[in-house]
Design a protein around this motif. Structure first.
Motif, short mmCIF file in Angstrom:
data_model
loop_
_atom_site.label_atom_id
_atom_site.label_comp_id
_atom_site.label_asym_id
_atom_site.label_seq_id
_atom_site.Cartn_x
_atom_site.Cartn_y
_atom_site.Cartn_z
N SER A 245 0.82 -1.21 0.00
CA SER A 245 0.00 0.00 0.00
C SER A 245 0.85 1.27 0.00
CB SER A 245 -0.93 0.03 1.22
OG SER A 245 -1.71 -1.13 1.26
N GLY A 246 2.05 1.20 -0.53
CA GLY A 246 2.89 2.37 -0.62
C GLY A 246 3.49 2.81 0.70
N LYS A 247 3.29 2.06 1.77
CA LYS A 247 3.86 2.45 3.06
C LYS A 247 5.26 1.85 3.21
CE LYS A 247 -0.46 3.14 5.45
NZ LYS A 247 -1.29 2.85 6.60
N SER A 248 6.11 2.60 3.80
CA SER A 248 7.48 2.16 3.98
C SER A 248 7.57 1.11 5.07
CB SER A 248 8.34 3.36 4.36
OG SER A 248 9.57 2.93 4.87
N GLU A 249 8.56 0.25 4.98
CA GLU A 249 8.81 -0.74 6.02
C GLU A 249 9.06 -0.09 7.36
OE1 GLU A 249 11.67 -3.81 5.22
OE2 GLU A 249 11.27 -3.65 3.08
N ALA A 250 9.52 1.15 7.36
CA ALA A 250 9.84 1.84 8.60
C ALA A 250 8.62 1.96 9.51
CB ALA A 250 10.40 3.22 8.31
N TYR A 251 7.42 1.90 8.95
CA TYR A 251 6.20 2.04 9.74
C TYR A 251 5.70 0.70 10.27
CZ TYR A 251 6.12 6.73 7.86
OH TYR A 251 6.45 7.99 7.54
N LEU A 252 6.30 -0.38 9.81
CA LEU A 252 5.83 -1.71 10.20
C LEU A 252 6.56 -2.18 11.45
CD1 LEU A 252 5.60 -3.36 6.68
CD2 LEU A 252 3.78 -2.32 8.02
N ASP A 253 6.26 -1.55 12.57
CA ASP A 253 6.94 -1.91 13.80
C ASP A 253 6.04 -2.72 14.73
OD1 ASP A 253 5.20 0.05 14.50
OD2 ASP A 253 6.65 1.28 15.56
N THR A 254 4.87 -3.13 14.24
CA THR A 254 3.96 -3.94 15.03
C THR A 254 3.71 -5.24 14.28
OG1 THR A 254 2.90 -1.98 15.94
CG2 THR A 254 1.69 -4.03 16.13
N LYS A 255 3.78 -6.35 15.01
CA LYS A 255 3.57 -7.66 14.40
C LYS A 255 2.46 -8.38 15.15
CE LYS A 255 5.92 -12.12 13.90
NZ LYS A 255 7.14 -12.85 14.24
N VAL A 256 1.56 -9.01 14.42
CA VAL A 256 0.48 -9.80 15.01
C VAL A 256 0.80 -11.27 14.78
CG1 VAL A 256 -1.98 -10.36 14.94
CG2 VAL A 256 -1.22 -7.99 14.66
N GLU A 257 0.75 -12.03 15.85
CA GLU A 257 1.06 -13.46 15.78
C GLU A 257 -0.11 -14.24 16.40
OE1 GLU A 257 4.60 -16.46 17.37
OE2 GLU A 257 4.45 -14.45 18.18
N VAL A 258 -0.71 -15.12 15.63
CA VAL A 258 -1.82 -15.94 16.12
C VAL A 258 -1.25 -17.29 16.53
CG1 VAL A 258 -4.04 -16.99 15.56
CG2 VAL A 258 -3.44 -14.76 14.61
N LEU A 259 -1.40 -17.60 17.81
CA LEU A 259 -0.87 -18.86 18.31
C LEU A 259 -1.90 -19.97 18.12
CD1 LEU A 259 0.83 -17.78 21.66
CD2 LEU A 259 1.81 -17.90 19.36
N ALA A 260 -1.44 -21.14 17.74
CA ALA A 260 -2.33 -22.29 17.62
C ALA A 260 -2.96 -22.59 18.98
CB ALA A 260 -1.55 -23.51 17.13
N ASP A 261 -4.26 -22.72 19.01
CA ASP A 261 -5.00 -23.07 20.23
C ASP A 261 -4.74 -22.10 21.39
OD1 ASP A 261 -5.65 -25.31 18.71
OD2 ASP A 261 -4.05 -26.51 19.60
#
Ligand code: FES
Length: 71
Positions: free
Chosen positions: A5-21
């Motif tokens: 979406s044209g956004k720089s990697e510099a803004y991607l400082d949050t990660k969502v991780e879905v854990l199994a169960d």
């Protein structure tokens, strides 16, 4: 990581991780707004309940283990 979406990697400082169960982990700084209008700022890692049985919603309190949540 691929640029989206044209956004720089510099803004991607949050990660969502879905854990199994288990919970959904959000790594990074987030503002959590609850239905009563309260806001909390969370740093580092926040675990959100996916099983629906936590006594501390929207956060995970470990109940998913006790009930054998699968998903
Ligand atoms: S996912 Fe942990 S209590 Fe619901």
């Amino acid at each position: 990581m691929e640029e989206q979406s044209g956004k720089s990697e510099a803004y991607l400082d949050t990660k969502v991780e879905v854990l199994a169960d288990g919970p959904m982990l959000v790594h990074g700084s987030v503002i959590v707004q609850t239905p009563d209008g309260k806001e909390e700022i969370k740093q580092k890692t926040t675990a959100f309940c996916r099983c629906g049985e936590s006594a501390n919603k929207p956060y995970c309190d470990g109940t998913h283990v006790k009930i054998g949540f699968k998903g």
